[in-house]
Design an enzyme around this catalytic site. Structure first.
Site, PDB file in Angstrom:
ATOM      1  N   CYS A 273       0.837  -1.213   0.000  1.00  0.00           N
ATOM      2  CA  CYS A 273       0.000   0.000   0.000  1.00  0.00           C
ATOM      3  C   CYS A 273       0.866   1.256   0.000  1.00  0.00           C
ATOM      4  CB  CYS A 273      -0.897   0.024   1.240  1.00  0.00           C
ATOM      5  SG  CYS A 273      -1.966  -1.374   1.392  1.00  0.00           S
TER       6      CYS A 273
HETATM    7  N1  SAJ Z   1       6.486   2.282   8.824  1.00  0.00           N
HETATM    8  C1  SAJ Z   1       7.497   3.067   9.345  1.00  0.00           C
HETATM    9  N2  SAJ Z   1       7.194   3.975  10.312  1.00  0.00           N
HETATM   10  C2  SAJ Z   1       5.914   4.134  10.778  1.00  0.00           C
HETATM   11  C3  SAJ Z   1       4.893   3.330  10.227  1.00  0.00           C
HETATM   12  C4  SAJ Z   1       5.202   2.411   9.256  1.00  0.00           C
HETATM   13  O1  SAJ Z   1       8.654   2.951   8.950  1.00  0.00           O
HETATM   14  O2  SAJ Z   1       5.698   4.951  11.666  1.00  0.00           O
HETATM   15  C5  SAJ Z   1       6.803   1.327   7.757  1.00  0.00           C
HETATM   16  C6  SAJ Z   1       6.413  -0.096   8.114  1.00  0.00           C
HETATM   17  O3  SAJ Z   1       7.465  -0.747   8.784  1.00  0.00           O
HETATM   18  C7  SAJ Z   1       6.150  -0.698   6.742  1.00  0.00           C
HETATM   19  C8  SAJ Z   1       5.595   0.475   5.939  1.00  0.00           C
HETATM   20  O4  SAJ Z   1       6.017   1.653   6.619  1.00  0.00           O
HETATM   21  O5  SAJ Z   1       7.339  -1.152   6.150  1.00  0.00           O
HETATM   22  C9  SAJ Z   1       4.068   0.474   5.829  1.00  0.00           C
HETATM   23  O6  SAJ Z   1       3.596   0.291   7.128  1.00  0.00           O
HETATM   24  P1  SAJ Z   1       2.028   0.504   7.531  1.00  0.00           P
HETATM   25  O7  SAJ Z   1       1.960   0.500   9.010  1.00  0.00           O
HETATM   26  O8  SAJ Z   1       1.460   1.637   6.816  1.00  0.00           O
HETATM   27  O9  SAJ Z   1       1.364  -0.874   7.123  1.00  0.00           O
HETATM   28  P2  SAJ Z   1       0.679  -1.349   5.800  1.00  0.00           P
HETATM   29  O10 SAJ Z   1       1.522  -1.220   4.607  1.00  0.00           O
HETATM   30  O11 SAJ Z   1       0.170  -2.700   6.144  1.00  0.00           O
HETATM   31  O12 SAJ Z   1      -0.535  -0.312   5.621  1.00  0.00           O
HETATM   32  C10 SAJ Z   1      -1.828  -0.730   5.853  1.00  0.00           C
HETATM   33  C11 SAJ Z   1      -2.713   0.297   5.194  1.00  0.00           C
HETATM   34  N3  SAJ Z   1      -4.037  -0.207   5.186  1.00  0.00           N
HETATM   35  C12 SAJ Z   1      -4.780  -0.017   4.074  1.00  0.00           C
HETATM   36  O13 SAJ Z   1      -4.381   0.556   3.097  1.00  0.00           O
HETATM   37  C13 SAJ Z   1      -6.150  -0.572   4.123  1.00  0.00           C
HETATM   38  C14 SAJ Z   1      -2.662   1.601   5.963  1.00  0.00           C
HETATM   39  O14 SAJ Z   1      -3.677   2.491   5.459  1.00  0.00           O
HETATM   40  C15 SAJ Z   1      -2.910   1.373   7.428  1.00  0.00           C
HETATM   41  O15 SAJ Z   1      -2.863   2.607   8.106  1.00  0.00           O
HETATM   42  C16 SAJ Z   1      -1.821   0.443   7.958  1.00  0.00           C
HETATM   43  O16 SAJ Z   1      -2.017  -0.810   7.269  1.00  0.00           O
HETATM   44  C17 SAJ Z   1      -1.953   0.230   9.449  1.00  0.00           C
HETATM   45  O17 SAJ Z   1      -2.248   1.235  10.144  1.00  0.00           O
HETATM   46  O18 SAJ Z   1      -1.684  -0.880   9.892  1.00  0.00           O
END
Ligand code: SAJ
Length: 445
Positions: A273
């Site tokens: 995403c």
């Molecule tokens: N990450 C960081 N720092 C942060 C947060 C995330 O480096 O503060 C990294 C994570 O390690 C990962 C990437 O960014 O590699 C994406 O992380 P993410 O927490 O956004 O997780 P995703 O990719 O699973 O995003 C999904 C998305 N859900 C949908 O699109 C329906 C996102 O909108 C959600 O907010 C997220 O899950 C969530 O909150 O878990």
């Protein structure tokens, strides 16, 4: 007008629901409808997935075999690769991938392929909904003409809407039923009927005035994350340069009870995403002569993190009078985020590749990931696959450097700190308590 006909079918739970694409979005959705009494037909190009579902087996972490079996046994769920059955569906929901091409332009091929199948079998009286994340305008510019060119008229013969998927795999708190659902139709009738439909399975439906608003809403959500993660990563570089503990700063900032939301630095961003969705928005903006600088800048910073981490490793080894070349490096955690097995766009792939290209001897341990291959589309990375290595005392103590790329909960970090000579922690996995008792030299983002 078909609005009343569809409303009656939905209200009486007689509407048959077709879902194209039974992945982490489509399967939970069709099972949720089945559990609420709707008959669902799942459409897959992968016959094995269809067979698994018809045998009552789930391959998605958030969907239990029990619920799949319950729907199948009740005649509420069948899966097929025969798209002609689309003609039997009153509602068709498209949940197919929207990846990027190597050029970082949208790859619309999956949506177009689904639209062509629907077009082939379309009949009067169907509601079509797109859930795949895409640029604003897709539903009315790409799908609507496909159906109209067959002579079908919007509102008279079919309805058309967009509703962004908000599935968060593995999230114990938020599942399909309690995640608010944004719904936007190409017409008012489409919005109303699509909202009625989702209201059967979701507690909170939020209707908006158009499909474009709904498409843009989703991209805003995920672009917001990518940009704020980019800021956290840049703050980490600034704090490192100033000799300030980044994690202590963001923890302190997070005490602000309003107007702040903590994001954390990391080795880069992975997943299907956040690294991709913003490019759908910037691509569409460019078509209208607008260059979205925040998205570009965030992408530059986020994608610079693997190289930044490799630099931290190089400098730490250098301080120990070792070169990267021929060093034994253990990567602890390779999935794109903690406590999952998903490797898509994982920054660990880039870090491994960067260090291997400088002659390091790389092994990894990740309890969730049995094998790492380098056929991912958007991260740096090629070379031989790697197999998961058991985390023995000898492996840890025999490493010249341990890099914590993903902070899985089920790793004994106390043991790692006792045995490893040097640790680069990119996730703040080593809290102060663990660090205080550590014999290892610890470098942190
Ligand atoms: N990450 C960081 N720092 C942060 C947060 C995330 O480096 O503060 C990294 C994570 O390690 C990962 C990437 O960014 O590699 C994406 O992380 P993410 O927490 O956004 O997780 P995703 O990719 O699973 O995003 C999904 C998305 N859900 C949908 O699109 C329906 C996102 O909108 C959600 O907010 C997220 O899950 C969530 O909150 O878990």
């Amino acid at each position: 007008m078909i609005k009343q006909e569809l409303e009656k079918l939905i209200a009486e739970k007689r509407a048959s629901i077709g879902v194209i694409g039974l992945g982490y979005v489509g399967l939970p959705l069709i099972v949720e409808f089945g559990l609420k009494g709707f008959k669902g037909i799942g459409f897959e190009v992968d016959k094995k997935k269809a067979d698994d579902i018809n045998a009552g087996r789930s391959y998605i972490v958030d969907v239990s075999d029990e619920n799949v079996k319950k729907c199948v046994d009740a005649g509420k769920l069948t899966a097929t690769t025969d798209f002609s059955k689309l003609a039997d569906c009153d509602v068709i929901i498209i949940c197919v991938p929207t990846p990027l091409r190597k050029t970082k332009d949208p790859d619309m091929s999956y949506i177009i392929a689904a639209g062509e199948e629907i077009q082939k079998y379309m009949r009067r009286g169907q509601l079509v909904i797109l859930e795949s994340t895409t640029y604003p305008g897709t539903t009315d510019e790409v799908l609507q003409p496909m159906f109209e060119e067959k002579g079908f008229k919007l509102d008279e013969d079919f309805l058309l809407a967009f509703s962004p998927e908000r599935v968060d795999p593995g999230n114990p708190q938020f599942q399909t039923h309690n995640i608010p659902k944004v719904v936007g139709g190409v017409t008012k009738d489409s919005t109303e009927v699509a909202s009625l439909l989702y209201g059967q399975i979701v507690e909170n439906v939020y209707s908006v005035s158009s499909a474009r608003v709904a498409e843009a809403c989703k991209l805003w959500e995920n672009t917001f994350r990518a940009i704020n993660i980019g800021m956290a990563n840049e703050m980490a570089k600034v704090c490192n340069a100033l000799g300030i503990d980044t994690w202590e700063v963001v923890r302190a900032a997070a005490t602000k009870p309003f107007g702040f939301m903590p994001f954390y630095p990391g080795p880069g961003i992975g997943g299907h995403c956040i690294p991709l969705d913003p490019h759908y928005l910037s691509w569409k903006a460019r078509q209208h002569g607008f260059d979205s600088q925040f998205i570009t800048l965030a992408e530059q910073i986020n994608s610079s993190m693997p190289r930044y981490v490799a630099g931290l490793v190089r400098d730490a080894l250098n301080d120990a009078e070792r070169s990267v070349k021929a060093s034994k490096i253990l990567i602890l955690g390779v999935a794109y985020k903690k406590d999952i097995d998903d490797m898509r766009e994982s920054p660990a792939l880039s870090i491994i590749d960067l260090l291997r290209s400088r002659g390091a001897d790389i092994v990894y341990h990740d309890p969730f990931v049995p094998e790492v291959t380098f056929d991912h589309a958007y991260t740096i990375g090629d070379g031989e696959p790697l197999q998961n290595t058991e985390l023995t005392d000898e492996l840890i103590s025999g490493s010249d450097c341990v890099i914590i790329c993903t902070d899985h909960s089920n790793v004994d970090y106390h043991r790692v700190c006792e045995l490893a000579p040097l640790i680069v922690d990119t996730r703040n996995a080593l809290n102060e308590d663990i660090r205080s008792g550590s014999k290892a030299k610890i470098v942190r983002l």
